[in-house]
Design an enzyme around this catalytic site. Sequence first.
Site, mmCIF file in Angstrom:
data_model
loop_
_atom_site.group_PDB
_atom_site.id
_atom_site.type_symbol
_atom_site.label_atom_id
_atom_site.label_comp_id
_atom_site.label_asym_id
_atom_site.label_seq_id
_atom_site.Cartn_x
_atom_site.Cartn_y
_atom_site.Cartn_z
ATOM 1 N N ARG A 1 35.096 17.782 4.008
ATOM 2 C CA ARG A 1 34.213 18.763 4.897
ATOM 3 C C ARG A 1 33.134 19.077 3.829
ATOM 4 O O ARG A 1 33.322 19.837 3.085
ATOM 5 C CB ARG A 1 34.705 20.093 5.391
ATOM 6 C CG ARG A 1 35.881 19.911 6.245
ATOM 7 C CD ARG A 1 35.665 19.022 7.378
ATOM 8 N NE ARG A 1 34.987 19.468 8.538
ATOM 9 C CZ ARG A 1 35.470 19.962 9.703
ATOM 10 N NH1 ARG A 1 36.741 19.692 9.831
ATOM 11 N NH2 ARG A 1 34.619 20.549 10.774
ATOM 12 N N GLU B 1 26.295 28.257 -9.718
ATOM 13 C CA GLU B 1 25.047 28.078 -9.028
ATOM 14 C C GLU B 1 23.944 27.398 -9.863
ATOM 15 O O GLU B 1 24.011 27.515 -11.276
ATOM 16 C CB GLU B 1 24.503 29.528 -8.755
ATOM 17 C CG GLU B 1 25.019 30.435 -7.841
ATOM 18 C CD GLU B 1 24.319 31.515 -7.422
ATOM 19 O OE1 GLU B 1 23.509 31.943 -8.275
ATOM 20 O OE2 GLU B 1 24.980 32.486 -6.714
ATOM 21 N N LYS C 1 32.971 12.665 8.478
ATOM 22 C CA LYS C 1 33.236 11.677 9.789
ATOM 23 C C LYS C 1 33.490 10.276 9.477
ATOM 24 O O LYS C 1 34.414 10.118 8.876
ATOM 25 C CB LYS C 1 31.947 11.895 10.616
ATOM 26 C CG LYS C 1 31.876 13.375 10.864
ATOM 27 C CD LYS C 1 30.471 13.604 11.627
ATOM 28 C CE LYS C 1 30.349 15.169 11.920
ATOM 29 N NZ LYS C 1 29.184 15.439 12.791
ATOM 30 N N THR D 1 26.877 14.582 6.983
ATOM 31 C CA THR D 1 27.925 15.049 6.631
ATOM 32 C C THR D 1 28.796 14.110 5.819
ATOM 33 O O THR D 1 28.429 12.872 5.659
ATOM 34 C CB THR D 1 28.947 15.589 7.989
ATOM 35 O OG1 THR D 1 29.144 14.346 8.705
ATOM 36 C CG2 THR D 1 28.218 16.404 8.738
ATOM 37 N N TYR E 1 32.488 29.174 -10.169
ATOM 38 C CA TYR E 1 31.052 29.136 -9.665
ATOM 39 C C TYR E 1 29.982 28.568 -10.645
ATOM 40 O O TYR E 1 30.269 28.329 -11.889
ATOM 41 C CB TYR E 1 30.689 30.718 -9.822
ATOM 42 C CG TYR E 1 30.354 31.397 -8.354
ATOM 43 C CD1 TYR E 1 29.381 31.063 -7.905
ATOM 44 C CD2 TYR E 1 31.379 31.894 -7.837
ATOM 45 C CE1 TYR E 1 29.303 31.518 -6.582
ATOM 46 C CE2 TYR E 1 31.335 32.741 -6.650
ATOM 47 C CZ TYR E 1 29.851 32.307 -5.945
ATOM 48 O OH TYR E 1 29.656 32.846 -4.502
ATOM 49 N N ASP F 1 19.480 11.849 10.545
ATOM 50 C CA ASP F 1 20.669 12.583 10.340
ATOM 51 C C ASP F 1 21.855 11.587 10.751
ATOM 52 O O ASP F 1 22.034 11.251 11.987
ATOM 53 C CB ASP F 1 20.797 13.613 11.337
ATOM 54 C CG ASP F 1 21.929 14.525 11.298
ATOM 55 O OD1 ASP F 1 22.909 14.078 10.756
ATOM 56 O OD2 ASP F 1 22.069 15.352 11.718
HETATM 57 C C1 LIG Z 1 28.545 17.039 12.894
HETATM 58 C C2 LIG Z 1 27.068 16.728 12.766
HETATM 59 C C3 LIG Z 1 26.245 17.767 12.255
HETATM 60 C C4 LIG Z 1 26.935 19.080 11.624
HETATM 61 O O1 LIG Z 1 27.912 19.198 10.802
HETATM 62 P P1 LIG Z 1 28.820 20.280 10.448
HETATM 63 O O2 LIG Z 1 29.300 19.888 9.245
HETATM 64 O O3 LIG Z 1 29.573 20.525 11.827
HETATM 65 O O4 LIG Z 1 27.775 21.751 10.638
HETATM 66 C C5 LIG Z 1 24.790 17.674 12.134
HETATM 67 N N1 LIG Z 1 24.319 16.457 12.668
HETATM 68 C C6 LIG Z 1 25.033 15.622 13.340
HETATM 69 C C7 LIG Z 1 24.416 14.488 13.854
HETATM 70 C C8 LIG Z 1 26.367 15.625 13.355
HETATM 71 O O5 LIG Z 1 26.860 14.810 14.216
#
Ligand SMILES: *Cc1c(COP(=O)(O)O)cnc(C)c1O
Length: 423
Positions: free
Chosen positions: A237, A58, A231, A228, A56, A202
């Site tokens: 994750r 924080e 991807k 994220t 942990y 994003d």
């Molecule tokens: C996948 C994605 C997210 C969210 O990601 P999670 O890990 O599934 O919460 C946010 N914004 C965009 C553009 C995404 O493609």
Amino acid sequence: MHQPSLPHLLAEDPDLAGLIEAEAQRQHDKIRLIASENYVSPAVLEATGSVLTNKYSEGYAGRRYYEGQQNVDPIELLAIERARSVFGVEHANVQPYSGSPANLAVYLAFLEPGDKVMGLSLPMGGHLTHGWSVSATGKWFTPVRYGVRADTGRVDMDEVRDLALRERPKLIWCGGTAIPRTIDFPAFAEIAREAGAVLAADIAHIAGLIAGGAHPSPVGHAEVISTTTHKTLRGPRGAMVMSTAEHAARIDKAVFPGLQGGPHDHTTAAIAVALKEAARPDFRAYAAQIVANARALAEALVERGFDLVSGGTDNHLILIDLTGRGVPGKPAAQALDRAGIELNHNTVPFDPRKPFDPSGLRLGTAAITTRGLTEEHMPRVAAWIDEVVRAAAKRDESVLARVAGEVRDLLAAYPMPGWAPAS
Ligand SMILES: *Cc1c(COP(=O)(O)O)cnc(C)c1O
């Protein structure tokens, strides 16, 4: 067997071990075209499965609320330093649990409840967290939505500008989940400046392409960048929020203590590993190959008469509009899955159908590129998709098992990172 094998899990919980083994086999045997998925490296898997899950921590390095941070602090600092270097940003927060909480942190950093936020509409390719109605971000803030042009399938920058100047949102999002074309960060930045809004990019889908030089970077245009890590970036994750130095303190405060408790240190370590991999020259080749594969697959699909949103792709992602093919997205995706080709049904811009059974299919080439497939394989993948979509339109199940076998045979020559079938 799993590599490494899972002997303790097998002894402790054979049911669960069996399910994980079956999932590994499934990932091994299928052409995985879900645009948000990938295969992580064995090194990323090891960090994710490490004893760091016991800790942990924080707070932030040097300012923790728990003792025993002798190793966690340098791990988190390493992840931050690598993120700054890979993306060329002044500040990086690597603690968000995933992309959606990362985006919520951006709201908490800059907006009060009820404030206006502008984003690409979900059915046009945006993300839930960019102010869609069922999301907290659409309920607690006031959404303003832009779209894409019907004739080009691309974001309409004139509309973005008009809306931004009329509505004066505090925050503008660019980026999304189903955008097959290059995002014009400089144009968004100019509009945000004119409208007096914070611009957040994003880059969840395209982070690996940006890291590998296969998509322009938002750095220098967007003050805030969320992503994220799982991807195209091919990490665990997780997520990051990056920003200019000016916004560093408010971003950090929003993530912790604003939204989260303790960071997931095993994930932080795995992010650090993935970023080290992303800094290597072979990752640049990987990113370029993802785009080359998507382009080749798009061309082969168009040759077979498929209608693609925007006519093609600039990145890893392809959106097929099945209108006119005699089968909607969901049954087509289900038939493809039975035929060993895994993807998801998706809305297309101006979709006349409902979101759970929309008109489109979304495909991405990040995972198959990790497996080692190249442009030469894409005509075959397109031919299988064509054959299965035709079969689905006729409700003909007979071809599906045959295609699944052909897919398995092709993939047998392309090892999956982290797992191999028993020989
Ligand atoms: C996948 C994605 C997210 C969210 O990601 P999670 O890990 O599934 O919460 C946010 N914004 C965009 C553009 C995404 O493609």
